[in-house]
Motif scaffolding. Structure first.
Motif, PDB file in Angstrom:
ATOM      1  N   ILE A  62       0.879  -1.177   0.000  1.00 27.82           N
ATOM      2  CA  ILE A  62       0.000   0.000   0.000  1.00 27.82           C
ATOM      3  C   ILE A  62       0.916   1.227   0.000  1.00 27.82           C
ATOM      4  O   ILE A  62       1.677   1.445   0.945  1.00 27.82           O
ATOM      5  CB  ILE A  62      -0.904   0.008   1.253  1.00 27.82           C
ATOM      6  CG1 ILE A  62      -1.762  -1.265   1.323  1.00 27.82           C
ATOM      7  CG2 ILE A  62      -1.770   1.277   1.278  1.00 27.82           C
ATOM      8  CD1 ILE A  62      -2.842  -1.358   0.275  1.00 27.82           C
ATOM      9  N   TYR A  63       0.861   1.994  -1.081  1.00 33.51           N
ATOM     10  CA  TYR A  63       1.766   3.143  -1.217  1.00 33.51           C
ATOM     11  C   TYR A  63       1.142   4.437  -0.709  1.00 33.51           C
ATOM     12  O   TYR A  63       1.835   5.427  -0.544  1.00 33.51           O
ATOM     13  CB  TYR A  63       2.175   3.303  -2.680  1.00 33.51           C
ATOM     14  CG  TYR A  63       2.979   2.144  -3.208  1.00 33.51           C
ATOM     15  CD1 TYR A  63       4.302   1.956  -2.788  1.00 33.51           C
ATOM     16  CD2 TYR A  63       2.430   1.219  -4.084  1.00 33.51           C
ATOM     17  CE1 TYR A  63       5.048   0.882  -3.245  1.00 33.51           C
ATOM     18  CE2 TYR A  63       3.169   0.141  -4.554  1.00 33.51           C
ATOM     19  CZ  TYR A  63       4.474  -0.021  -4.130  1.00 33.51           C
ATOM     20  OH  TYR A  63       5.208  -1.089  -4.582  1.00 33.51           O
ATOM     21  N   GLY A  64      -0.184   4.442  -0.519  1.00 33.86           N
ATOM     22  CA  GLY A  64      -0.854   5.668  -0.096  1.00 33.86           C
ATOM     23  C   GLY A  64      -1.520   5.525   1.251  1.00 33.86           C
ATOM     24  O   GLY A  64      -1.063   4.772   2.116  1.00 33.86           O
ATOM     25  N   GLY A  65      -2.628   6.236   1.441  1.00 35.91           N
ATOM     26  CA  GLY A  65      -3.301   6.286   2.727  1.00 35.91           C
ATOM     27  C   GLY A  65      -4.369   5.226   2.933  1.00 35.91           C
ATOM     28  O   GLY A  65      -4.900   5.097   4.036  1.00 35.91           O
ATOM     29  N   ALA A  66      -4.686   4.457   1.896  1.00 31.27           N
ATOM     30  CA  ALA A  66      -5.735   3.435   2.043  1.00 31.27           C
ATOM     31  C   ALA A  66      -5.272   2.361   3.022  1.00 31.27           C
ATOM     32  O   ALA A  66      -4.083   2.057   3.121  1.00 31.27           O
ATOM     33  CB  ALA A  66      -6.055   2.809   0.686  1.00 31.27           C
ATOM     34  N   LEU A  78      -6.795  -2.826  -0.078  1.00 31.98           N
ATOM     35  CA  LEU A  78      -7.497  -2.853  -1.365  1.00 31.98           C
ATOM     36  C   LEU A  78      -8.784  -3.642  -1.201  1.00 31.98           C
ATOM     37  O   LEU A  78      -8.864  -4.491  -0.309  1.00 31.98           O
ATOM     38  CB  LEU A  78      -6.630  -3.562  -2.407  1.00 31.98           C
ATOM     39  CG  LEU A  78      -5.457  -2.771  -2.952  1.00 31.98           C
ATOM     40  CD1 LEU A  78      -4.532  -3.702  -3.719  1.00 31.98           C
ATOM     41  CD2 LEU A  78      -5.944  -1.661  -3.867  1.00 31.98           C
ATOM     42  N   VAL A 112      -4.425  -7.466  -8.988  1.00 32.35           N
ATOM     43  CA  VAL A 112      -3.010  -7.091  -8.909  1.00 32.35           C
ATOM     44  C   VAL A 112      -2.135  -8.346  -8.765  1.00 32.35           C
ATOM     45  O   VAL A 112      -1.106  -8.487  -9.444  1.00 32.35           O
ATOM     46  CB  VAL A 112      -2.786  -6.094  -7.750  1.00 32.35           C
ATOM     47  CG1 VAL A 112      -1.307  -5.844  -7.534  1.00 32.35           C
ATOM     48  CG2 VAL A 112      -3.522  -4.775  -8.029  1.00 32.35           C
ATOM     49  N   THR A 150      -8.447   2.187  -4.827  1.00 30.02           N
ATOM     50  CA  THR A 150      -7.291   1.549  -5.444  1.00 30.02           C
ATOM     51  C   THR A 150      -6.224   2.576  -5.806  1.00 30.02           C
ATOM     52  O   THR A 150      -5.022   2.342  -5.616  1.00 30.02           O
ATOM     53  CB  THR A 150      -7.731   0.789  -6.713  1.00 30.02           C
ATOM     54  OG1 THR A 150      -8.753  -0.150  -6.366  1.00 30.02           O
ATOM     55  CG2 THR A 150      -6.561   0.055  -7.341  1.00 30.02           C
ATOM     56  N   ASP A 152      -5.667   5.441  -4.362  1.00 27.62           N
ATOM     57  CA  ASP A 152      -5.042   5.832  -3.099  1.00 27.62           C
ATOM     58  C   ASP A 152      -4.025   4.764  -2.668  1.00 27.62           C
ATOM     59  O   ASP A 152      -2.867   5.077  -2.340  1.00 27.62           O
ATOM     60  CB  ASP A 152      -6.157   5.999  -2.056  1.00 27.62           C
ATOM     61  CG  ASP A 152      -5.655   6.365  -0.663  1.00 27.62           C
ATOM     62  OD1 ASP A 152      -4.526   6.898  -0.551  1.00 27.62           O
ATOM     63  OD2 ASP A 152      -6.401   6.128   0.310  1.00 27.62           O
ATOM     64  N   ALA A 153      -4.437   3.508  -2.700  1.00 27.95           N
ATOM     65  CA  ALA A 153      -3.531   2.419  -2.291  1.00 27.95           C
ATOM     66  C   ALA A 153      -2.277   2.389  -3.156  1.00 27.95           C
ATOM     67  O   ALA A 153      -1.173   2.120  -2.671  1.00 27.95           O
ATOM     68  CB  ALA A 153      -4.259   1.072  -2.370  1.00 27.95           C
ATOM     69  N   ALA A 154      -2.427   2.692  -4.438  1.00 25.65           N
ATOM     70  CA  ALA A 154      -1.286   2.657  -5.365  1.00 25.65           C
ATOM     71  C   ALA A 154      -0.424   3.912  -5.255  1.00 25.65           C
ATOM     72  O   ALA A 154       0.586   4.044  -5.958  1.00 25.65           O
ATOM     73  CB  ALA A 154      -1.788   2.486  -6.801  1.00 25.65           C
ATOM     74  N   GLY A 155      -0.834   4.843  -4.399  1.00 26.67           N
ATOM     75  CA  GLY A 155      -0.017   6.035  -4.188  1.00 26.67           C
ATOM     76  C   GLY A 155      -0.375   7.211  -5.074  1.00 26.67           C
ATOM     77  O   GLY A 155       0.364   8.199  -5.120  1.00 26.67           O
ATOM     78  N   ALA A 185      -7.015  -1.375 -11.323  1.00 25.24           N
ATOM     79  CA  ALA A 185      -6.063  -1.869 -10.318  1.00 25.24           C
ATOM     80  C   ALA A 185      -4.771  -2.336 -10.981  1.00 25.24           C
ATOM     81  O   ALA A 185      -3.663  -2.016 -10.518  1.00 25.24           O
ATOM     82  CB  ALA A 185      -6.697  -3.015  -9.513  1.00 25.24           C
ATOM     83  N   TYR A 197      -1.306  -0.181 -10.343  1.00 26.05           N
ATOM     84  CA  TYR A 197      -0.228  -0.877  -9.644  1.00 26.05           C
ATOM     85  C   TYR A 197       0.988  -1.106 -10.545  1.00 26.05           C
ATOM     86  O   TYR A 197       2.119  -1.164 -10.051  1.00 26.05           O
ATOM     87  CB  TYR A 197      -0.732  -2.172  -8.998  1.00 26.05           C
ATOM     88  CG  TYR A 197      -1.029  -1.926  -7.540  1.00 26.05           C
ATOM     89  CD1 TYR A 197      -2.268  -1.429  -7.145  1.00 26.05           C
ATOM     90  CD2 TYR A 197      -0.043  -2.086  -6.565  1.00 26.05           C
ATOM     91  CE1 TYR A 197      -2.522  -1.133  -5.820  1.00 26.05           C
ATOM     92  CE2 TYR A 197      -0.289  -1.794  -5.233  1.00 26.05           C
ATOM     93  CZ  TYR A 197      -1.528  -1.318  -4.862  1.00 26.05           C
ATOM     94  OH  TYR A 197      -1.761  -1.017  -3.538  1.00 26.05           O
ATOM     95  N   ALA A 218       2.690   2.136 -10.070  1.00 24.17           N
ATOM     96  CA  ALA A 218       3.242   2.234  -8.717  1.00 24.17           C
ATOM     97  C   ALA A 218       4.553   1.457  -8.619  1.00 24.17           C
ATOM     98  O   ALA A 218       5.548   1.925  -8.066  1.00 24.17           O
ATOM     99  CB  ALA A 218       2.232   1.707  -7.691  1.00 24.17           C
TER     100      ALA A 218
END
Lengths: 258, 258
Positions: free
Chosen positions: A233-237, A240, A248, B128, B130-133, B247, B251, B254
């Motif tokens: 997880i690269y961000g704030g979430a 997933l 992914v 997604t 957000d999670a990927a940055g 996604a 990713y 990312a």
């Protein structure tokens, strides 16, 4: 003769909306031209119900079905779960195969949905696994029925493209015996997906295991698997959603296995 | 004093379930403890409605809210769209920012959802991204309202983590001016995602554009973009679903940008 919602064959077919009746009959319903086309290609259609309009608009499908039963609009609506099935619902034979049969083909990419209850998620993972080149999708433990109408629709035909398997939860030993490394997804996994990709681990024949969005994989499965893998997880979430994580992971393997 | 479904402030808040009223008020509803927690952290909660049970179970959230309004079960149910919001619904200020403000921060990864109508898909892509940055998610053209209740819930808090932008459909020139390569997804794209990854193209600052599942991206957007990219399909599936494709693309970027 045009069937109605009270015609006995229609009444019997409608029961296939319930899991118990699907299990007993070994049949299920596929609705709409796309699903019917794939079911016909797979050779599992037993009877095609169609409105006059549906059958004339999709005459090429009607021509391929072993039995075509004209049905009125109300009758078709009684069989369909969607508002707009475009006038077609097919009764199909269930397509799943025993796990040993699927594994005997030495698949290089397998997806396991373990105790996933949401039919939309399960169907989407079926579709994604097929797109990523997986040869088999295993519904393990107390998972949703792959023939649930919502799962069939979300799979967008992929139910008919891959080996679908129903198996008990404890599938890791069989996967391992078939030469597959077993990668269990977990938000807390020690291995990071990108690191595994960097290290070449993903090129090997792999079974990915996905648990329910609410609870993840059971501890017993996590322990037995070869690795516990987290999607970085690269961000704030916090995480997933399940189908996105599966996409992914499966595509990371597909890319490594090319 | 405990509010009911007929208390004027509750009646006014309930109107925020409709887009027109959200647009007019510049406010929206967040329900359930997770969304409320993220909204509080973002400093956008104006009023927290809670049942006695909800407020006592989540006392730490009640303590942070600027205004706490006790409400009976029926009143809470009238504000909530889900069956089980765990006794909490917050009125929040809308969080979106103008596109120039988001792009001035020189983001390296941006997701654009163009004319996507399904709120669940849009919210999942927000999560997604957000999670990927990704630093920003742009709702372009006639897209779903990011404050639609289903979108807010599917975003699982990510609505509050990234710069959310609402913009006209024609955003490519601004993205390009901000130094982003614009990659438009299309099932018929000339560039294959895996090839772009192999060639190092994905390491550059990138804006990914996703169109509706039914129609894809408009031709004007596809033409203006730097590249038209397809996610490779290795199996029998015709395509991926929208959120799964997003996604895989986000990713891939990312991973390349690490």
């Amino acid at each position: 003769m045009t069937f109605t919602s009270r015609t006995p064959r229609v009444v019997a077919a409608r029961k296939l909306q319930r899991r118990k009746d699907r299990d007993q009959a070994g049949r299920f319903l596929a609705e709409g031209p796309q699903a019917v086309r794939e079911a016909l290609a797979a050779g599992v259609v037993l009877e095609l119900f169609g409105t006059g309009d549906g059958l004339s608009r999709h005459a090429e499908l009607a021509a391929e079905a072993p039995v075509v039963s004209p049905i009125d609009d109300d009758g078709l609506a009684s069989l369909a779960e969607t508002v707009n099935p475009q006038g077609l619902v097919a009764v199909c034979e269930q397509v799943d195969v025993p796990i040993h049969e699927a594994l005997a083909k030495q698949p290089r990419l397998v997806a396991v949905v373990a105790e996933i209850r949401d039919p939309g998620n399960a169907g989407t993972i079926l579709r994604t696994a097929d797109a990523a080149g997986a040869e088999a999708v295993i519904f393990a433990g107390d998972a949703v029925d792959p023939y649930n109408g919502k799962c069939v629709r979300a799979s967008a035909g992929s139910l008919f493209h891959v080996d679908v398997v129903r198996a008990p939860l404890d599938v890791v030993p069989e996967l391992t015996a078939a030469g597959l490394q077993v990668l269990a997804t977990s938000g807390y996994g020690a291995d990071d997906l990108d690191s595994l990709a960097d290290d070449g681990v993903l090129a090997a024949p792999t079974a990915w295991m996905f648990g329910s969005e609410a609870h993840g994989l059971p501890a017993s499965v996590l322990e037995e698997a070869d690795r516990r893998v987290r999607v970085p997880i690269y961000g704030g979430a916090e995480s997933l959603n399940l189908a996105a994580a599966a996409a992914v992971c499966l595509y990371a393997s597909a890319r490594a296995q090319r």
